[in-house]
Design a protein around this motif. Structure first.
Motif, PDB file in Angstrom:
ATOM      1  N   LEU A 260      58.985  52.764  53.978  1.00  0.00           N
ATOM      2  CA  LEU A 260      58.160  51.567  53.872  1.00  0.00           C
ATOM      3  C   LEU A 260      56.895  51.826  53.075  1.00  0.00           C
ATOM      4  CD1 LEU A 260      58.590  50.169  57.473  1.00  0.00           C
ATOM      5  CD2 LEU A 260      59.714  49.419  55.391  1.00  0.00           C
ATOM      6  N   GLU A 261      56.333  53.033  53.206  1.00  0.00           N
ATOM      7  CA  GLU A 261      55.140  53.358  52.442  1.00  0.00           C
ATOM      8  C   GLU A 261      55.451  53.429  50.953  1.00  0.00           C
ATOM      9  OE1 GLU A 261      52.889  56.659  53.918  1.00  0.00           O
ATOM     10  OE2 GLU A 261      53.323  56.173  56.006  1.00  0.00           O
ATOM     11  N   ARG A 262      56.673  53.805  50.612  1.00  0.00           N
ATOM     12  CA  ARG A 262      57.060  53.828  49.198  1.00  0.00           C
ATOM     13  C   ARG A 262      56.992  52.422  48.608  1.00  0.00           C
ATOM     14  NH1 ARG A 262      62.604  57.355  49.858  1.00  0.00           N
ATOM     15  NH2 ARG A 262      61.730  58.934  51.258  1.00  0.00           N
ATOM     16  N   HIS A 263      57.496  51.443  49.352  1.00  0.00           N
ATOM     17  CA  HIS A 263      57.442  50.063  48.877  1.00  0.00           C
ATOM     18  C   HIS A 263      55.993  49.632  48.646  1.00  0.00           C
ATOM     19  CE1 HIS A 263      61.676  49.255  49.512  1.00  0.00           C
ATOM     20  NE2 HIS A 263      61.593  49.766  50.718  1.00  0.00           N
ATOM     21  N   GLU A 264      55.132  50.025  49.564  1.00  0.00           N
ATOM     22  CA  GLU A 264      53.739  49.604  49.453  1.00  0.00           C
ATOM     23  C   GLU A 264      53.016  50.306  48.307  1.00  0.00           C
ATOM     24  OE1 GLU A 264      52.727  46.985  50.991  1.00  0.00           O
ATOM     25  OE2 GLU A 264      54.785  47.011  51.722  1.00  0.00           O
ATOM     26  N   LEU A 265      53.389  51.547  48.031  1.00  0.00           N
ATOM     27  CA  LEU A 265      52.812  52.244  46.877  1.00  0.00           C
ATOM     28  C   LEU A 265      53.209  51.553  45.576  1.00  0.00           C
ATOM     29  CD1 LEU A 265      53.306  55.965  47.953  1.00  0.00           C
ATOM     30  CD2 LEU A 265      51.125  54.813  47.576  1.00  0.00           C
ATOM     31  N   ILE A 266      54.468  51.163  45.481  1.00  0.00           N
ATOM     32  CA  ILE A 266      54.931  50.450  44.286  1.00  0.00           C
ATOM     33  C   ILE A 266      54.178  49.133  44.143  1.00  0.00           C
ATOM     34  CG2 ILE A 266      56.902  49.326  43.201  1.00  0.00           C
ATOM     35  CD1 ILE A 266      57.005  52.375  43.170  1.00  0.00           C
TER      36      ILE A 266
END
Length: 758
Positions: A520-526
């Motif tokens: 989920l943090e990957r999505h937010e970084l993008i």
């Protein structure tokens, strides 16, 4: 202190339990053609026509199949509209079609797109129906047995059942499937034979209809008509099929069928009257009751033979364990017709020969169909890897007395069997076709290079490794001044983290992304990169596929001359493609040596760019960067869902892409034009868990909230102990999210529950 390496002594009695059979002999049985091989009538609905290279690609692929070519490859660059081309080929060929892709998310995305292209045909979704799955396993060196544990998503189960029911009753069917399509299902012949067919005006005994429904796994419930149940009110029988939203009503006059209709389950309102009804079984694994005695005899026979083998080898514990577990299963089957892990007896239940594979979704297609393998450079290797992992786990279970040898035949297709089932027409689709696809087509591909938007492949600039940081800092500053973003790829996690720290010290807003960062943090970084919260994202392999970032105008690849998985030809092409959504797209390659992969990637990109420039000049097209709303990218694709306005998402979103006069493709892997994934709903950006950005004063900045949703924060009460009622409420929300296929939201709430529990 050095770590000791444990060695496991090989079992001196171990021997091959099952001899593998060639694909031609491992077929589960000869199947009839369920539908006459007539041309399927597909109604393609689109507000736009083909553009760019699409008309040529559609014509070439259609003619190739008409001329008897079995294998063809569509090589299409990012944003060239491959999905629209595939839809046109399906319409022109006119056969039931299986579209195989490598993950659930991309499958859901493709399902939405094809559903919008073919609203009047049967477009179905077939993926694994497990929200959570822990397979049965045994670890010998710790003597640990892990019981099977699973949570089934009823909505996906309904879609799977609808897919098979439509395959056996009509020709105009398109099924978008994950690798789940090579795993075992019940026999299509028994599934077809057990369908209850009722015609208006025919004579039927009411009690026989009820018995037939019970035989195909429907249960009677006169109070609540749930999925997979039926109720009886006098001479009226109402059924809620396990695969349908509507109910079916059978009205009898004596023993004559007086009226048949479909009705709304909630209101009871009649939707339409019909002349004939076909009710498919409520589950895929169905057997005729008269076969149960023979099934138990075959299990007993195999048990006796296996116990004799174990006793001969002196395996007393394994023999006792197998006897106890199998006899318990037999008792359950005798009394109820079901047992835990019944799929392990599928070969015996279906009376197949040892070594044969189970029936799969592919068997339901018959002989006359079309196969399309999307992102074939990823999907083909995935299919090849499924069988070996399953075999290793089950061999251990059989050797140590947890299962009979027949469990080995409850398995996915191996790759040779998958190849053996190829239909007469197969289309591989990829931006970077693998060696397997090219070999099948003798190196001939249909290219789709020119985008309707006029965008070009990125320019490539090559620099030596010495002094690379000075070059990189200067070029990043130029890009940031123009309001664009930058991707930088490294070879290791440590290098990504160190480089991020270096950028921050140079007053560049940067963050890193690698496998240690939660999903989920990957999505937010993008999302943070796209919205301008920071300007540079440093990563490794995670920046290679699945990203659609129109704001990125520069991609820097460090150590580009280090041959290997991360710097081979296909990886380089995929990484370079991340800059192809911006009119100023540029790739910086830092290398001291010109490797074969590097040269091939540069030559191919330059070749494509040259063709695109020539095409734009010839047609008077001015390239323009794609713009896409961030909120639209970060939204779950629900194959069943309507949004709050009552419209399906594909109706509202399909053509909102920079005023384009053409349907561009939204892909979830190497050619993605709809975001990192079909996405999650917008949340506040999350900082990587093992990194805290320092402010200008040197103080550590507080990490972004783990629970950005205000409603969640108020429920949780950050920093306070939680009551069991609040945890129960969160768990209910998690299950509701999973039920509507909102997997990312369900995972987000699951992580919140775990953090509270910790």
């Amino acid at each position: 202190m050095a770590r000791a390496r444990k060695t496991i002594t090989p079992d001196p009695y171990a021997k091959p339990i099952a001899k593998p059979l060639p694909p031609s002999k491992s077929l589960p049985g000869k199947l009839k053609q369920f539908q006459a091989p007539i041309r399927a009538d597909f109604d393609l609905v689109s507000p736009y026509g083909a553009a760019g290279d699409q008309p040529k690609a559609i014509e070439e692929l259609t003619e190739g199949f008409k001329n008897g070519e079995q294998f063809q490859t569509l090589l299409g660059v990012t944003g060239s509209g491959k999905t629209f081309t595939m839809a046109n080929v399906i319409k022109n060929v006119g056969k039931p079609t299986l579209i195989l892709t490598h993950n659930k998310t991309l499958a859901a995305q493709l399902y939405q797109e094809f559903k919008s292209f073919f609203p009047n045909n049967a477009v179905e979704y077939f993926v694994s129906y497990y929200d959570y799955f822990q397979p049965e396993a045994y670890i010998p060196h710790t003597d640990t047995f892990i019981e099977k544990d699973a949570s089934i998503n009823d909505e996906i189960d309904k879609l799977r059942l609808r897919a098979t029911a439509n395959l056996l009753t009509r020709r105009d069917v398109i099924i978008v499937a994950s690798v789940s399509c090579i795993y075992g299902l019940g026999s299509p012949s028994e599934y077809f034979d057990l369908m209850v067919r009722i015609k208006k005006g025919d004579i039927y005994d009411r009690d026989k209809i009820l018995r037939d429904l019970v035989h195909i796994q429907y249960s009677r419930n006169d109070f609540s008509l749930d999925r997979g149940t039926f109720r009886v009110r006098g001479d009226v029988i109402e059924v809620h099929p396990s695969y349908d939203e509507d109910g079916l009503r059978i009205e009898l006059f004596g023993d004559e069928v007086d009226r048949l209709c479909r009705f709304n389950i909630v209101t009871g309102e009649v939707i339409k009257e019909v002349e004939e009804l076909t009710i498919a079984p409520a589950k895929h694994f169905v057997t005729k009751e008269e076969n149960r005695a023979g099934m138990l005899q075959r299990i007993q026979l195999e048990l006796t033979e296996r116990l004799a083998e174990l006793d001969k080898e002196g395996k007393v514990l394994e023999s006792a364990r197998l006897s106890s577990r199998t006899r318990y299963d037999m008792e359950m089957l005798r009394e109820t017709g079901m047992c835990n892990g019944i799929e392990n007896y599928s070969r015996i239940i279906e009376d197949r020969a040892p070594g044969t594979r189970p029936f799969t979704l592919i068997d339901y297609f018959g002989d006359d169909w079309l196969l399309m393998i999307d992102e074939s450079h990823v999907s083909i290797p995935q299919v090849g890897g499924m069988a070996e992992g399953d075999k290793s786990r089950k061999t251990t279970l059989v050797q140590y007395g947890f299962r009979l040898p027949c469990a080995l035949d409850n398995r996915p297709m191996n790759f040779a069997e998958f190849e053996y089932m190829y239909p007469k027409q197969v289309l591989f689709v990829s931006a970077t076709p693998g060696d397997y696809e090219l070999k099948k087509t003798s190196g001939v591909v249909t290219e789709q290079i020119n985008r309707p938007t006029g965008l070009l492949d990125p320019k490539i600039e090559l620099f030596p490794i010495q002094g690379q940081m000075d070059v990189l800092l200067y070029r990043i500053e130029e890009v940031v001044k123009n309001g664009d973003r930058v991707l930088v790829t490294t070879l290791t996690k440590k290098m990504a983290q160190d480089l991020t720290e270096f950028f921050i010290e140079a007053n560049i807003r940067a963050k890193y992304l690698h496998s240690d960062i939660k999903t989920l943090e990957r999505h937010e970084l993008i999302r943070g990169l796209r919205s301008g919260e920071f300007d540079v994202l440093v990563g490794i392999n995670l920046l290679r596929e699945g990203l659609d970032l129109p704001e990125v105008s520069m991609v820097a690849i460090l150590d580009a001359d280090k041959e290997g998985f991360l710097r081979n030809y296909r990886s380089l092409i995929q990484t370079m493609g991340r800059a192809s959504r911006n009119v100023n797209g540029t790739v910086l390659l830092f290398a001291d040596n010109m490797t074969e992969s590097l040269q091939k990637a540069i030559d191919e990109t330059n070749r494509r760019r040259g063709l695109q420039e020539e095409f734009n000049k010839e047609h008077g097209i001015t390239p323009k960067s794609v713009t896409r709303k961030i909120e639209e990218d970060l939204r779950i694709v629900d194959p069943l869902g309507l949004d709050e306005s009552g419209e399906t998402r594909d109706e509202r979103e399909d053509w909102e892409d920079n005023d384009l006069s053409h349907p561009e493709r939204s892909e979830g892997s190497s050619d993605n034009s709809s975001g990192f994934t079909p996405g999650i709903r917008p949340m506040e950006p999350l900082q990587p868990s093992n990194y805290r950005k320092k402010s200008a004063t040197g103080k550590k900045k507080a990490p972004a909230s783990r629970h950005p949703d205000p409603e969640m924060r108020s429920m949780i009460g950050e920093g306070s102990s939680q009551s069991s009622s609040k945890l129960a409420a969160l768990e209910k929300q998690m299950k509701e999210a999973a039920a509507r296929l909102d997997f990312e939201e369900a995972a987000r709430i699951r992580d919140i529950i775990r953090s509270i529990a910790d």
